[in-house]
Every structure is written in C-alpha cells, then in structure tokens.
Design a protein around this motif. Structure first.
Motif, short mmCIF file in Angstrom:
data_model
loop_
_atom_site.label_atom_id
_atom_site.label_comp_id
_atom_site.label_asym_id
_atom_site.label_seq_id
_atom_site.Cartn_x
_atom_site.Cartn_y
_atom_site.Cartn_z
N ARG A 1 35.26 83.81 -28.23
CA ARG A 1 33.98 83.24 -29.39
C ARG A 1 33.81 81.61 -28.58
O ARG A 1 33.02 81.19 -28.33
N ARG A 2 35.31 81.16 -27.74
CA ARG A 2 34.92 79.45 -26.92
C ARG A 2 33.84 79.66 -26.54
O ARG A 2 33.07 79.01 -25.90
N GLN A 3 34.15 81.18 -25.38
CA GLN A 3 32.68 80.86 -24.42
C GLN A 3 31.57 81.06 -24.78
O GLN A 3 30.94 81.51 -23.98
N TYR A 4 31.81 81.94 -25.69
CA TYR A 4 30.24 82.21 -26.27
C TYR A 4 29.33 81.40 -26.54
O TYR A 4 28.37 80.64 -26.06
N LEU A 5 29.98 80.54 -27.46
CA LEU A 5 29.73 78.97 -28.40
C LEU A 5 28.92 78.22 -26.33
O LEU A 5 28.62 77.66 -26.85
N LYS A 6 30.23 78.15 -26.05
CA LYS A 6 29.52 77.40 -24.91
C LYS A 6 29.04 77.52 -23.77
O LYS A 6 27.88 77.22 -23.37
N ILE B 1 30.30 69.57 -29.48
CA ILE B 1 30.84 71.42 -28.44
C ILE B 1 31.67 71.72 -27.82
O ILE B 1 32.72 72.22 -28.33
N ASP B 2 31.86 70.68 -26.61
CA ASP B 2 33.16 71.44 -25.85
C ASP B 2 33.84 70.57 -26.38
O ASP B 2 34.95 70.84 -25.98
N GLY B 3 34.26 69.13 -27.09
CA GLY B 3 35.46 68.59 -26.84
C GLY B 3 35.57 70.01 -28.65
O GLY B 3 37.25 69.81 -28.22
N PHE B 4 35.07 70.42 -29.09
CA PHE B 4 35.93 71.04 -29.94
C PHE B 4 36.52 72.39 -29.89
O PHE B 4 37.91 72.20 -29.93
N LEU B 5 35.74 72.47 -28.60
CA LEU B 5 36.38 73.51 -28.21
C LEU B 5 37.55 73.36 -26.59
O LEU B 5 38.69 74.30 -26.73
N ALA C 1 39.84 70.72 -37.15
CA ALA C 1 38.88 70.45 -38.81
C ALA C 1 38.22 69.20 -38.43
O ALA C 1 36.77 69.49 -38.55
N GLU C 2 39.10 68.38 -37.79
CA GLU C 2 37.74 67.36 -37.16
C GLU C 2 37.22 67.32 -36.16
O GLU C 2 35.81 67.26 -36.09
N SER C 3 37.84 68.38 -35.31
CA SER C 3 36.27 68.55 -34.09
C SER C 3 35.14 69.11 -34.95
O SER C 3 33.83 68.97 -33.28
N GLN C 4 35.79 70.07 -35.67
CA GLN C 4 34.72 71.49 -36.11
C GLN C 4 33.86 70.53 -36.53
O GLN C 4 32.05 70.93 -36.76
N THR D 1 32.57 67.16 -36.11
CA THR D 1 31.87 66.47 -35.46
C THR D 1 30.59 67.87 -34.28
O THR D 1 29.57 66.37 -34.86
N ALA D 2 31.87 68.46 -34.37
CA ALA D 2 30.19 68.99 -33.55
C ALA D 2 28.97 69.59 -34.91
O ALA D 2 28.10 70.29 -34.39
N GLN D 3 29.73 69.77 -35.49
CA GLN D 3 28.97 70.58 -37.24
C GLN D 3 27.45 69.12 -37.27
O GLN D 3 26.93 69.74 -37.86
N LYS D 4 27.89 67.99 -37.28
CA LYS D 4 27.40 66.74 -37.62
C LYS D 4 26.13 66.80 -36.19
O LYS D 4 25.02 66.85 -36.53
N ALA D 5 26.59 66.81 -35.18
CA ALA D 5 25.73 66.95 -34.07
C ALA D 5 25.07 67.84 -33.88
O ALA D 5 23.74 67.05 -33.90
#
Length: 323
Positions: A215-220, A80-84, A89-92, A94-98
């Motif tokens: 949104r990034r801050q909230y997810l983090k 998720i940190d990498g996605f943020l 689409a790819e980093s998202q 990866t976060a979903q799979k994790a």
C-alpha cells in the motif's frame, strides 16, 4: 459524504465562491454558441484577424495554471512521502490537507481541455490523471472484500509501467492512478452520509494490516506518476520552446481561438453542469461525486468554474508560492 443538497443550497445562496459557478454555468450557453459562430465564420474575414495577443495571453494563463498545479502537487508529494516514512494520524492529515490544497489549482486547469491539447490529445495523460468515477475495489480493499484490488494481488508487480498499463483496463471505472486513486488511498472508501472516508493510518503500518508495504509502495508510485505527468504538460505550455504545443498553438490563428471556446463551452455545459453536477444530484449516489472519498466535490465545482472565468476575463491569480 458532503450532501449534494449542500452543494445546491450553496449555489442558491450565491456566496462569494459559488458565484463563480453560477457565472460559469450561465456563460456555458454563450460559449457554446460563440464556438459555433467562430467555426462558421467567413474564412475571408477571419484569415486576416490578428489574434496573436489573445493566444499569447491565453497560453500564459495556461502555463501559469499548470505550473502552480505542479508545484502544489510537489508539496503534496513531500507530505505523502513524510506520511509513508512515519505513518501516523497527524502525518496522514497533513497529506490529506496537501491533496486538498493541490486540487485548488488543478481544478482550474480543467478549462484547458476538450480540444486535443497536450493533456487530453490522442497520447495525452489525462485519463490517468483525473478520471472518475472510480471503482475503488480495483485498487484496494473495500467493505466485504478484504482481498480486492491490485494492492492485495501479490502477482501484480507495483511499478510505474504496470500501473499505467492497468489504468482503465477492462472498463472506464477501473482507475489505477491519478488524483482520485491518491484520494482513495489517503481517505479510504466513503461509507459515511455525513463525512468523508475514514481510512486509518494503520493501513500503512507493517503488522497492522495485510500488504501495508505494498500500500505504501502503490501510493508512492501513483503520486510520482501524477507529478511527472503534470511536469510534462506544463512543459508543453512553456514559452520559448520551438517545438512544443504552445509554439504551434500560438501560430494557429482563429483555429486556436476556436479551440479556446470549445474548451470553455465543453467544460461549462456538458461536463460541469452535466456530468459533475446534474448526474450526481439526480442519482443521489455519492459514488457519482467527483471527489467522493474526501468530500471535496464542492471545491472541485468552484475551481472548475473559476478556471472558466480566468480565461474569459483574461486573468489568473498565481499561487502565493509562485508570486
């Protein structure tokens, strides 16, 4: 949405994974009855029973399960940190799979609830970890309500304390944190009859969507909170600590054995067979599915049942990263 009929069909087909569910649900009645027998047992006979080995083995399984869940959640956090840091689409994906991978371990820990342990005791963190169903508009925009949610409220300061304070405030479905808040932010609202939510990574890109930075801050923040809560629960089950929950649990004798049965019986009968399967099947409402945004509910069911088997058969398969 992964159809609820698919779940039921899979159970009737009884493939290798769904056999866990079938066996666990059958065990539910036996576990509930056994719990009552333990409660009603003759104190003079049970007082001398040596159950120390049973309790130590159970505690080992619990600690290993939470440790694996914690380590998987940390892998998810890094994804998720990498996605943020670089939304794409790819980093998202990866976060979903994790997220899905981490749920495989957490789902098995649900067998350790329902008796006032460190996760769901009076001050336990469970309500902010795995509560559901979630009113997603409480956190972020939904179809027809572009300004809804804490993320789109500029007066709401996004930090750990404030998120905790808002969780379930004003109603049980006002869920602000935990697995399903993270799930919603990664997948978005599920409006499909044939698949999961379809949130675009551009929701997290400045200039593409309003409040992308919030949104990034909230997810983090909610991801960090989940990892912290898992760390605290795992610590309570660690061996060799004089004052944690495990130390007291292993001294509890037959009363601790009773708690084991209460946890298994409560999950298998009322929670898994009832709330998590029967309610969603009867309503045919995807909002009643445990992991509706990702369409991961079928795996939740399998892993809840596997957690019951782990305790009943006194075994647990560690994660490869922990082996």
């Amino acid at each position: 949405m992964r159809s609820l009929s698919f779940i039921v069909f899979s159970i009737h087909q009884a493939d290798s994974s769904m056999k866990h569910t079938l066996r666990a649900l059958v065990l539910g009645l036996a576990l509930s009855a056994t719990s009552q027998l333990v409660t009603a047992a003759d104190p003079a006979r049970t007082a001398t029973a040596d159950v120390s080995g049973v309790l130590a083995q159970y505690a080992d399984i619990v600690h290993a399960s939470y440790e694996d869940s914690l380590q998987a959640a940390k892998v998810m956090q890094r994804a998720i940190d990498g996605f943020l840091a670089q939304p794409s689409a790819e980093s998202q994906q990866t976060a979903q799979k994790a997220w899905r991978d981490a749920r495989e371990f957490y789902g098995q820990t649900e067998a350790f609830r329902f008796y006032g342990g460190p996760i769901d005791g009076e001050t336990g963190p469970e309500p902010r970890m795995n509560s559901w169903p979630m009113d997603e508009s409480y956190v972020d925009y939904v179809q027809g309500r572009a300004d809804s949610g804490l993320i789109n409220n500029p007066r709401f300061v996004i930090n750990r304390a404030n998120v905790i304070g808002q969780n379930e405030r004003g109603g049980e479905e006002n869920i602000a944190s935990g697995w399903h808040a993270i799930e919603f932010l990664l997948w978005g609202q599920d409006l499909s009859e044939t698949g999961p939510g379809n949130r675009s990574y551009t929701d997290f890109v400045d200039g593409k969507m309003p409040n992308a930075d919030r949104r990034r801050q909230y997810l983090k923040v909610v991801t960090e909170l989940l990892v912290d809560d898992l760390t605290a629960v795992a610590r309570e089950w660690k061996a060799g600590r004089a004052s944690n929950f495990r130390a007291q649990f292993e001294k509890g004798g037959v009363e601790s054995v009773r708690k084991i049965f209460v946890g298994l019986g409560s999950l298998s009968r009322g929670e898994l067979a009832g709330e998590r399967m029967e309610v969603a099947l009867a309503s045919q409402d995807q909002e009643d599915e445990h992991s509706c945004f990702s369409d991961n509910t079928h795996r939740d069911i399998v892993n809840n049942a596997l957690g019951i088997e782990n305790v009943w058969l006194a075994r647990y398969k560690r994660a490869a990263m922990s082996a």
